[in-house]
Design a protein around this motif. Structure first.
Motif, mmCIF file in Angstrom:
data_model
loop_
_atom_site.group_PDB
_atom_site.id
_atom_site.type_symbol
_atom_site.label_atom_id
_atom_site.label_comp_id
_atom_site.label_asym_id
_atom_site.label_seq_id
_atom_site.Cartn_x
_atom_site.Cartn_y
_atom_site.Cartn_z
ATOM 1 N N TRP A 109 32.560 -38.747 15.330
ATOM 2 C CA TRP A 109 32.372 -39.220 13.959
ATOM 3 C C TRP A 109 33.519 -40.133 13.550
ATOM 4 O O TRP A 109 34.584 -40.120 14.157
ATOM 5 C CB TRP A 109 32.400 -38.072 12.945
ATOM 6 N N ARG A 110 33.312 -40.852 12.448
ATOM 7 C CA ARG A 110 34.401 -41.447 11.671
ATOM 8 C C ARG A 110 34.721 -40.483 10.529
ATOM 9 O O ARG A 110 33.832 -39.783 10.035
ATOM 10 C CB ARG A 110 33.971 -42.783 11.070
ATOM 11 N N VAL A 111 35.981 -40.466 10.108
ATOM 12 C CA VAL A 111 36.381 -39.599 8.998
ATOM 13 C C VAL A 111 37.126 -40.435 7.957
ATOM 14 O O VAL A 111 38.082 -41.146 8.286
ATOM 15 C CB VAL A 111 37.287 -38.439 9.464
ATOM 16 N N ASP A 112 36.680 -40.339 6.720
ATOM 17 C CA ASP A 112 37.375 -40.920 5.574
ATOM 18 C C ASP A 112 38.093 -39.758 4.887
ATOM 19 O O ASP A 112 37.473 -38.961 4.185
ATOM 20 C CB ASP A 112 36.365 -41.581 4.634
ATOM 21 N N PHE A 113 39.395 -39.642 5.126
ATOM 22 C CA PHE A 113 40.122 -38.470 4.631
ATOM 23 C C PHE A 113 40.128 -38.411 3.103
ATOM 24 O O PHE A 113 40.061 -37.335 2.516
ATOM 25 C CB PHE A 113 41.549 -38.460 5.180
ATOM 26 N N ALA A 114 40.205 -39.577 2.445
ATOM 27 C CA ALA A 114 40.167 -39.582 0.981
ATOM 28 C C ALA A 114 38.828 -39.042 0.487
ATOM 29 O O ALA A 114 38.780 -38.250 -0.469
ATOM 30 C CB ALA A 114 40.410 -40.998 0.462
ATOM 31 N N TYR A 115 37.748 -39.445 1.121
ATOM 32 C CA TYR A 115 36.428 -38.943 0.741
ATOM 33 C C TYR A 115 36.336 -37.437 0.941
ATOM 34 O O TYR A 115 35.676 -36.736 0.169
ATOM 35 C CB TYR A 115 35.360 -39.647 1.568
ATOM 36 N N GLU A 116 36.999 -36.934 1.983
ATOM 37 C CA GLU A 116 36.996 -35.497 2.257
ATOM 38 C C GLU A 116 37.924 -34.729 1.318
ATOM 39 O O GLU A 116 37.994 -33.500 1.372
ATOM 40 C CB GLU A 116 37.413 -35.240 3.709
ATOM 41 N N VAL A 118 41.295 -35.001 1.168
ATOM 42 C CA VAL A 118 42.581 -34.648 1.782
ATOM 43 C C VAL A 118 43.437 -35.907 1.932
ATOM 44 O O VAL A 118 42.955 -37.034 1.799
ATOM 45 C CB VAL A 118 42.374 -33.971 3.157
ATOM 46 N N ASN A 119 44.725 -35.700 2.226
ATOM 47 C CA ASN A 119 45.661 -36.819 2.263
ATOM 48 C C ASN A 119 45.676 -37.564 3.586
ATOM 49 O O ASN A 119 45.834 -38.786 3.621
ATOM 50 C CB ASN A 119 47.077 -36.311 1.963
ATOM 51 N N ASP A 120 45.540 -36.808 4.680
ATOM 52 C CA ASP A 120 45.697 -37.416 5.999
ATOM 53 C C ASP A 120 45.149 -36.460 7.052
ATOM 54 O O ASP A 120 44.531 -35.429 6.720
ATOM 55 C CB ASP A 120 47.170 -37.731 6.277
ATOM 56 N N ALA A 126 44.441 -28.732 8.414
ATOM 57 C CA ALA A 126 44.790 -27.487 7.725
ATOM 58 C C ALA A 126 43.659 -27.031 6.811
ATOM 59 O O ALA A 126 43.306 -25.843 6.770
ATOM 60 C CB ALA A 126 46.074 -27.687 6.926
ATOM 61 N N THR A 127 43.080 -27.979 6.081
ATOM 62 C CA THR A 127 42.011 -27.636 5.142
ATOM 63 C C THR A 127 40.767 -27.149 5.869
ATOM 64 O O THR A 127 40.115 -26.178 5.452
ATOM 65 C CB THR A 127 41.667 -28.858 4.268
ATOM 66 N N LYS A 128 40.423 -27.810 6.963
ATOM 67 C CA LYS A 128 39.211 -27.433 7.688
ATOM 68 C C LYS A 128 39.347 -26.054 8.319
ATOM 69 O O LYS A 128 38.417 -25.243 8.248
ATOM 70 C CB LYS A 128 38.887 -28.472 8.755
#
Length: 214
Positions: A109-116, A118-120, A126-128
């Motif tokens: 996948w691609r991940v957009d951390f802001a969309y998720e 989270v910061n980075d 850690a969040t997942k």
């Protein structure tokens, strides 16, 4: 830095624990391959699900001696190497690969951390892990930072999906985009629990040939 717990750490080769790297332990793609000269990649088996209509991923090259094919997921602009004998499909948001018996399953996948939210990449890892353990307390989930700045997450005791004969182990590789920490790529490899050691070594091989067009 997030560290693997004792149970998850036991899955990681000593070299990886000491140096923050993934080590294939002398294994190659040939150890996971079927010598079919890449014919399996001409098949479509809809593993994506959720109403998506999969299409055959683009084959860039076949390395018979190396035991792998280079596959391009055009929708997400990511190239991976997969063992010969696998299949590869994609839809508009992800690429999927799997072995003929489906014991090994890969999603990219691609991940957009802001969309998720989270910061980075580190915050995402850690969040997942925390979210997975909160939703499904039986799953053990731990993460660690690798020397190149990517993160390896190990999930143990993952419930079997329909058609699986046993619980599974899942590996996430979270790769941040150089210079743009709000973007990244995620490569997820799920394997039968009995294949956990081989699964980690295969993840090392997959990581070594991963190419992201940022």
């Amino acid at each position: 830095m997030l560290l693997l717990g004792t149970a998850a750490l036991a899955l990681v080769p000593a070299a990886a624990r000491a140096q923050g790297v993934l080590d294939a332990g002398g294994m190659t793609f040939r150890d996971f391959a079927v010598a079919d000269r890449g014919s399996s990649f001409n098949k479509i088996d809809p593993m994506i699900g959720s109403g998506a209509v999969p299409t055959q991923a683009r084959i860039l090259s076949i390395d018979n001696d190396g035991g792998f094919a280079r596959i391009r997921f055009d929708a997400i602009r990511i190239e991976v190497a997969m063992p010969l004998g696998w299949q590869a499909n994609e839809d508009w948001e992800r690429g999927v690969g799997f072995s003929s018996d489906k014991r090994f399953r890969l999603i990219v996948w691609r991940v957009d951390f802001a969309y998720e939210g989270v910061n980075d990449a580190e915050h995402y890892a850690a969040t997942k892990t925390g979210a997975i353990k909160a939703r499904k307390p039986g799953i053990q989930a731990q993460a660690r930072k690798l020397s190149d700045g990517s993160f390896l997450i190990v999930y143990q005791n993952v419930p079997a999906a329909p058609g699986d004969a046993e619980t599974r182990v899942v590996f996430d590789l979270v790769v941040p985009r150089p210079g743009k920490p709000k973007e990244g790529a995620l490569m997820t490899l799920g394997v039968a629990a009995r294949d956990s050691d081989h699964g980690l070594k295969l993840m090392a091989l997959l990581k070594s040939k991963l190419k992201v067009d940022w």
